[in-house]
Scaffold this motif. Structure first.
Motif, short mmCIF file in Angstrom:
data_model
loop_
_atom_site.label_atom_id
_atom_site.label_comp_id
_atom_site.label_asym_id
_atom_site.label_seq_id
_atom_site.Cartn_x
_atom_site.Cartn_y
_atom_site.Cartn_z
N PRO A 307 34.09 22.19 33.56
CA PRO A 307 33.89 23.64 33.58
C PRO A 307 34.60 24.33 34.73
O PRO A 307 35.05 25.47 34.60
N ALA A 308 34.71 23.64 35.86
CA ALA A 308 35.39 24.24 37.01
C ALA A 308 36.87 24.44 36.71
O ALA A 308 37.46 25.47 37.06
N ALA A 309 37.49 23.46 36.04
CA ALA A 309 38.90 23.56 35.69
C ALA A 309 39.12 24.67 34.67
O ALA A 309 40.09 25.45 34.75
N THR A 310 38.21 24.76 33.69
CA THR A 310 38.31 25.82 32.67
C THR A 310 38.19 27.20 33.31
O THR A 310 38.96 28.12 32.99
N GLN A 311 37.26 27.35 34.23
CA GLN A 311 37.08 28.63 34.91
C GLN A 311 38.31 29.00 35.74
O GLN A 311 38.70 30.16 35.81
N THR A 312 38.92 27.98 36.33
CA THR A 312 40.12 28.21 37.14
C THR A 312 41.25 28.79 36.31
O THR A 312 41.88 29.78 36.70
N VAL A 313 41.52 28.18 35.16
CA VAL A 313 42.64 28.65 34.35
C VAL A 313 42.33 29.99 33.70
O VAL A 313 43.24 30.83 33.51
N LEU A 314 41.06 30.26 33.39
CA LEU A 314 40.70 31.55 32.79
C LEU A 314 40.76 32.69 33.80
O LEU A 314 40.80 33.87 33.42
N ASN A 315 40.77 32.36 35.07
CA ASN A 315 40.89 33.38 36.12
C ASN A 315 42.32 33.47 36.65
O ASN A 315 42.54 34.10 37.69
N SER A 316 43.25 32.85 35.95
CA SER A 316 44.65 32.83 36.41
C SER A 316 45.54 33.65 35.48
O SER A 316 45.07 34.26 34.51
N ASP A 317 46.82 33.63 35.77
CA ASP A 317 47.80 34.33 34.94
C ASP A 317 47.97 33.68 33.57
O ASP A 317 48.63 34.24 32.70
N TYR A 318 47.39 32.47 33.40
CA TYR A 318 47.54 31.73 32.15
C TYR A 318 46.35 31.95 31.22
O TYR A 318 46.19 31.21 30.25
N GLN A 319 45.53 32.95 31.50
CA GLN A 319 44.32 33.19 30.73
C GLN A 319 44.60 33.38 29.24
O GLN A 319 43.97 32.74 28.40
N ASN A 320 45.53 34.24 28.92
CA ASN A 320 45.81 34.53 27.50
C ASN A 320 46.31 33.30 26.76
O ASN A 320 45.91 33.04 25.61
N GLN A 321 47.18 32.52 27.40
CA GLN A 321 47.70 31.31 26.76
C GLN A 321 46.57 30.30 26.52
O GLN A 321 46.51 29.65 25.48
N ALA A 386 43.17 21.70 40.89
CA ALA A 386 42.18 21.62 39.81
C ALA A 386 42.24 20.27 39.12
O ALA A 386 43.33 19.69 38.98
N GLU A 387 41.09 19.73 38.69
CA GLU A 387 41.03 18.44 38.02
C GLU A 387 41.09 18.65 36.51
O GLU A 387 40.10 19.01 35.88
N SER A 388 42.27 18.43 35.94
CA SER A 388 42.46 18.66 34.51
C SER A 388 42.04 17.46 33.67
O SER A 388 41.76 17.61 32.48
#
Length: 568
Positions: A307-321, A386-388
């Motif tokens: 969940p931490a990794a998911t939250q990280t990417v959703l708060n980044s410039d890559y959210q839409n992708q 981030a741990e993917s």
């Protein structure tokens, strides 16, 4: 988590700590504190041995390993029963006859002080790293999933273990292991049957196995000789067997479990118990992971379980992708669910329909793997820290999001109990080895038992602090359970070879063994660093290499032989 989960979790952990202190509250001499006395029964030895090996990593990583790669990992343990037979035939008898406190005392009586010190040092290095990892593994995963402070959780786990290990020594470790194994087995069986109850009504256990098998999760045996396959029957029996033989025969964290047996017979029965139950236990834990996989065939699974990794990417410039990938993944899961239900409802288990089903499912699984790989790429791009890799987060995600209240607390207690049981054994062994093989051996004047009991307590505290410090700076690996075995494989083969030379090749003397051990360790590290072979084979290569080098060097290095005697 609700109040009942907190009560179950904290109540379970508090009971284990208090019980360990209470059962060992009487004043103990070195015999009781360091070795555990000579009154341990076989079932306590067996359970303590299993609890030592079954760390939190086992219950966090193994289901995730099965979720991704299936049941093949069980082959890793195929050599363990054979190793138990050898340990019972030779190691236990020799250790008990010489009345040693640690396995490495024997090496001084057979070779010399420097060989004993070198082997003890190799043990301290690899087991010290492993102790930190057994604390770190549950701490980082629970902190990511529950939002708890990582440093605080690391210190909490380490401190609980230190309290009762310092207070009661080996006896406290042994008696608490029984309660910890009871908690562990209760929690895992409860989780298994609840998973089955969550499957659709028309999906039986046999259907679940069929679904898992169609995705390649039930491919248990691999008889190939391909070196690229990490887990095969041969690597398990040979490489895994040498790893198990070294672990149970020369690693003080395991040797200490049976040194305090009431008799040679009791110690042997305890290790045979471990040999008979370990493979079925690991099979069952992997099967739990496979059932979690089947569960998520009918329920929405996240694109990434961390969940931490998911939250990280959703708060980044890559959210839409990433959100676009999540939408595609959701649609793909629905197609898979429909495919499974159609297959089960029609009871299509004929070979022809089964083949069609497997082909369709294989195509969908391949598409899902592509989506998950793209998701990991976006997570890595959003934050390199981030741990993917989410293998170790799968089972804890299932626990927190799907199990009933109360049982969540029990399963978290399982994870933390496993962390405590394994770490306690490691700290206990590290302090015993440091006290007996380094501190006591270096003193010129003899001291009373009380002095060494006090020293062992201080060394337990020291190693506990070191383990907590290492846990605070460690990072997640590809899969934690593999990392533990990799660390062991780098050192175990060499150590096992030294002991086999001591046991069976009497004309080889200390200088040859000492030089061969140093050369072997350097070569093994190089082989691992350049990834020349799967890590399991390092156990066999290390063992054979040190024996071969020692035999060769004996032709040129002549050292005086001496009779076996009891060393201090």
């Amino acid at each position: 988590m609700q109040l009942i989960d907190w009560l179950v979790l904290l109540g379970t952990l508090a009971f284990i700590v208090i019980y360990g202190i209470y059962k060992t509250r009487k004043k103990q001499g070195a015999e009781d504190y360091i070795r555990g006395g000579n009154d341990t029964r076989w079932w306590t030895i067996g359970l303590s041995t299993m609890a030592t090996q079954a760390s939190a990593i086992t219950f966090l990583s193994t289901p995730g390993q099965a979720f991704h790669d299936g049941m093949g990992f069980v082959q890793f343990y195929f050599g363990l029963p054979l190793a138990m037979v050898v340990v019972c035939m030779f190691f236990i008898h020799i250790y008990k006859r010489l009345n040693v406190y640690t396995a490495y005392q024997y090496l001084e009586s057979r070779f010399d002080r420097k060989t004993r010190t070198l082997t003890a040092f190799l043990f301290l290095v690899q087991r010290g790293l492993a102790a930190g990892l057994t604390i770190f593994a549950p701490a980082i995963i629970l902190s990511a999933v529950l939002g708890w402070n990582l440093s605080g959780l690391t210190i909490l786990i380490g401190s609980l273990v230190i309290i009762y290990t310092v207070a009661g020594g080996t006896k406290a470790v042994n008696v608490t292991h029984k309660q910890q194994m009871a908690v562990i087995l209760t929690g895992m069986f409860a989780a298994f049957f609840i998973i089955l109850s969550y499957l659709p009504e028309n999906i039986s256990f046999n259907n679940a196995l069929e679904i898992a098998g169609a995705s390649g999760k039930m491919d248990i045996l691999d008889f190939s000789l391909d070196f690229e396959n990490r887990y095969t029957v041969w690597s398990g029996i040979i490489g895994g067997g040498f790893l198990a033989l070294s672990y149970f025969g020369t690693d003080q964290s395991q040797v200490q479990r049976y040194l305090g047996g009431r008799s040679v017979r009791e110690s042997r029965k305890g290790m045979i118990m471990n040999g008979l139950l370990k493979v079925p236990l690991q099979f069952f834990i992997l099967l739990v992971g496979v059932m979690v996989f089947v569960f998520y065939q009918f329920n929405n699974a996240p694109l990434n379980f961390n969940p931490a990794a998911t939250q990280t990417v959703l708060n980044s410039d890559y959210q839409n992708q990433y959100e676009d990938l999540m939408l595609k993944h959701e649609r793909l899961q629905q197609r898979k669910q429909n495919l499974h239900l159609e297959f089960a409802e029609a009871n299509n288990f004929s070979s022809e329909n089964n083949s069609t089903y497997r082909q369709n499912l294989s195509s969908l699984n391949a598409s899902e793997q592509i989506l998950r790989k793209k998701a990991r790429t976006l997570i890595d791009a959003s934050d390199k820290e981030a741990e993917s890799n989410d293998k170790d987060y799968i089972f804890i995600h299932f626990i927190l999001n799907n199990l009933p209240r109360g049982l969540i607390g029990l399963l978290l207690a399982v994870i933390l109990s496993a962390a405590m049981s394994s770490t306690a054994s490691e700290l206990n062994a590290l302090s015993s080895t440091t006290t007996i093989d380094l501190y006591k051996r270096s003193r010129k004047t003899e001291k009373p038992d009380e002095h060494y009991v006090k020293a062992s307590k201080w060394f337990t505290l020291l190693w506990g602090a070191i383990a907590i410090a290492f846990a605070s700076v460690a990072n997640l690996f590809d899969n934690l359970i593999q990392l533990v075995n990799i660390i062991g494989s780098i050192f175990y083969g060499n150590v096992l070879g030294i002991f086999l030379l001591a046991f069976f090749i009497k004309f080889v003397n200390s200088n040859s063994v000492f030089v061969a051990a140093i050369i072997t360790q350097i070569i093994i590290i190089i082989l691992f660093e350049f990834d020349i072979m799967p890590y399991l084979w390092l156990n066999l290569v290390g063992c054979l290499l040190v024996i071969t080098l020692a035999l060769f060097l004996e032709l040129f290095l002549k050292t005086p032989s001496h009779k076996i005697k009891e060393s201090s």
